[in-house]
Design a protein around this motif. Structure first.
Motif, PDB file in Angstrom:
ATOM      1  N   THR A 102     -45.960   8.239  13.734  1.00  0.00           N
ATOM      2  CA  THR A 102     -46.259   7.554  12.499  1.00  0.00           C
ATOM      3  C   THR A 102     -47.035   8.520  11.623  1.00  0.00           C
ATOM      4  O   THR A 102     -48.143   8.916  11.943  1.00  0.00           O
ATOM      5  N   VAL A 103     -46.419   8.938  10.538  1.00  0.00           N
ATOM      6  CA  VAL A 103     -47.041   9.850   9.601  1.00  0.00           C
ATOM      7  C   VAL A 103     -47.016   9.192   8.238  1.00  0.00           C
ATOM      8  O   VAL A 103     -45.977   8.764   7.771  1.00  0.00           O
ATOM      9  N   ASN A 104     -48.181   9.113   7.613  1.00  0.00           N
ATOM     10  CA  ASN A 104     -48.300   8.496   6.299  1.00  0.00           C
ATOM     11  C   ASN A 104     -47.694   7.098   6.287  1.00  0.00           C
ATOM     12  O   ASN A 104     -47.041   6.693   5.344  1.00  0.00           O
ATOM     13  N   GLY A 105     -47.855   6.352   7.387  1.00  0.00           N
ATOM     14  CA  GLY A 105     -47.450   4.967   7.448  1.00  0.00           C
ATOM     15  C   GLY A 105     -46.010   4.722   7.835  1.00  0.00           C
ATOM     16  O   GLY A 105     -45.558   3.604   7.819  1.00  0.00           O
ATOM     17  N   SER A 106     -45.244   5.751   8.171  1.00  0.00           N
ATOM     18  CA  SER A 106     -43.843   5.519   8.516  1.00  0.00           C
ATOM     19  C   SER A 106     -43.487   6.249   9.798  1.00  0.00           C
ATOM     20  O   SER A 106     -44.038   7.287  10.102  1.00  0.00           O
ATOM     21  N   ALA A 107     -42.548   5.678  10.529  1.00  0.00           N
ATOM     22  CA  ALA A 107     -42.080   6.325  11.753  1.00  0.00           C
ATOM     23  C   ALA A 107     -40.995   7.323  11.362  1.00  0.00           C
ATOM     24  O   ALA A 107     -39.964   6.946  10.845  1.00  0.00           O
ATOM     25  N   GLU A 108     -41.240   8.577  11.579  1.00  0.00           N
ATOM     26  CA  GLU A 108     -40.327   9.644  11.192  1.00  0.00           C
ATOM     27  C   GLU A 108     -40.300  10.693  12.289  1.00  0.00           C
ATOM     28  O   GLU A 108     -41.250  10.851  13.030  1.00  0.00           O
ATOM     29  N   ALA A 109     -39.220  11.443  12.362  1.00  0.00           N
ATOM     30  CA  ALA A 109     -39.150  12.560  13.291  1.00  0.00           C
ATOM     31  C   ALA A 109     -39.987  13.700  12.730  1.00  0.00           C
ATOM     32  O   ALA A 109     -39.845  14.070  11.578  1.00  0.00           O
ATOM     33  N   VAL A 110     -40.874  14.227  13.541  1.00  0.00           N
ATOM     34  CA  VAL A 110     -41.740  15.330  13.161  1.00  0.00           C
ATOM     35  C   VAL A 110     -41.389  16.502  14.062  1.00  0.00           C
ATOM     36  O   VAL A 110     -41.365  16.353  15.284  1.00  0.00           O
ATOM     37  N   PRO A 111     -41.126  17.661  13.487  1.00  0.00           N
ATOM     38  CA  PRO A 111     -40.696  18.795  14.310  1.00  0.00           C
ATOM     39  C   PRO A 111     -41.797  19.308  15.229  1.00  0.00           C
ATOM     40  O   PRO A 111     -42.969  19.279  14.887  1.00  0.00           O
ATOM     41  N   HIS A 112     -41.381  19.771  16.393  1.00  0.00           N
ATOM     42  CA  HIS A 112     -42.297  20.496  17.268  1.00  0.00           C
ATOM     43  C   HIS A 112     -42.454  21.888  16.685  1.00  0.00           C
ATOM     44  O   HIS A 112     -41.507  22.449  16.154  1.00  0.00           O
ATOM     45  N   GLY A 113     -43.634  22.428  16.767  1.00  0.00           N
ATOM     46  CA  GLY A 113     -43.854  23.776  16.275  1.00  0.00           C
ATOM     47  C   GLY A 113     -44.467  23.802  14.896  1.00  0.00           C
ATOM     48  O   GLY A 113     -44.810  22.773  14.314  1.00  0.00           O
ATOM     49  N   PRO A 114     -44.593  25.017  14.363  1.00  0.00           N
ATOM     50  CA  PRO A 114     -45.305  25.201  13.100  1.00  0.00           C
ATOM     51  C   PRO A 114     -44.526  24.708  11.892  1.00  0.00           C
ATOM     52  O   PRO A 114     -43.299  24.739  11.868  1.00  0.00           O
ATOM     53  N   VAL A 115     -45.285  24.239  10.898  1.00  0.00           N
ATOM     54  CA  VAL A 115     -44.738  23.853   9.600  1.00  0.00           C
ATOM     55  C   VAL A 115     -45.681  24.362   8.518  1.00  0.00           C
ATOM     56  O   VAL A 115     -46.856  24.578   8.758  1.00  0.00           O
ATOM     57  N   GLY A 116     -45.127  24.553   7.350  1.00  0.00           N
ATOM     58  CA  GLY A 116     -45.959  24.928   6.215  1.00  0.00           C
ATOM     59  C   GLY A 116     -45.827  26.394   5.861  1.00  0.00           C
ATOM     60  O   GLY A 116     -44.877  27.070   6.246  1.00  0.00           O
ATOM     61  N   ASP A 117     -46.803  26.867   5.136  1.00  0.00           N
ATOM     62  CA  ASP A 117     -46.820  28.206   4.560  1.00  0.00           C
ATOM     63  C   ASP A 117     -47.469  29.187   5.539  1.00  0.00           C
ATOM     64  O   ASP A 117     -48.684  29.345   5.551  1.00  0.00           O
ATOM     65  N   ALA A 118     -46.646  29.848   6.348  1.00  0.00           N
ATOM     66  CA  ALA A 118     -47.182  30.793   7.334  1.00  0.00           C
ATOM     67  C   ALA A 118     -47.749  32.048   6.676  1.00  0.00           C
ATOM     68  O   ALA A 118     -48.498  32.791   7.307  1.00  0.00           O
ATOM     69  N   GLY A 119     -47.453  32.274   5.408  1.00  0.00           N
ATOM     70  CA  GLY A 119     -48.002  33.413   4.680  1.00  0.00           C
ATOM     71  C   GLY A 119     -49.281  33.081   3.937  1.00  0.00           C
ATOM     72  O   GLY A 119     -49.748  33.849   3.104  1.00  0.00           O
TER      73      GLY A 119
END
Length: 182
Positions: A128-145
């Protein structure tokens, strides 16, 4: 166990302060808190770490939008502090998708039945992210730089694990000031 700190870059180097995230509910709240730590619109880093599970870096440069990196989205999604960082934009979703019933995958497995194992096991955790059930990836997300110009490259950031906040602070030359708030 969580640890969160603000590192503000000033003319004299880095200044650290520990931060209480109990009153922070959104990324906007977190950005506001970071901006208050640097009245001169300097770079502020928010470092959040859950022991041996995940870490996140939020970078605020003046009035620009926050830049975010999370080491393990699925682990962070199970954390109230992690959920602050896992915005729809970061996860590649359109805001408001959670309100669309057509987007739900109602294939008969919602009552706990297992899907066929040959469909792949590493499709992401359902959280549950931001109030909803969604698939969230395993591993890093976002701006790696996010820290490239500060001496922590993308490859190095992605390889950090158990004591990431300390290693980031060392690379920035801020380990002594970080230890004062730890």
């Amino acid at each position: 166990m969580y640890f969160a700190a603000l590192l503000a870059r000033t003319e004299d180097g880095w200044e650290a302060s520990d931060t209480e995230l109990d009153d922070v509910e959104t990324l906007s709240d977190l950005a506001e808190l970071a901006r208050e730590a640097s009245p001169d619109d300097d770079t502020v880093l928010v470092l959040i770490e859950q022991e041996d599970s995940w870490f996140g870096v939020v970078r605020i440069d003046g009035e620009e939008d926050p830049r975010i990196f999370v080491s393990d989205a699925a682990a962070a999604a199970r954390s109230s502090y992690g959920e602050i960082l896992l915005t729809d934009e970061l996860l590649g979703r359109d805001p408001g998708d959670d309100d669309d019933l057509d987007a739900l995958d109602l294939d008969g497995t919602e009552d706990g039945e297992n899907e066929d194992d040959d469909e792949g096991e590493d499709q992401g955790a359902v959280s549950t992210v931001n109030g909803s059930a969604e698939a969230v990836p395993h591993g890093p997300v976002g701006d790696a730089g996010i820290l490239d110009d500060l001496g922590v490259g993308e490859k190095e950031l992605r390889s950090l694990s158990s004591d990431a906040v300390t290693e980031i602070a060392e690379a920035l030359g801020a380990s002594e000031v970080l230890e004062t708030v730890r």
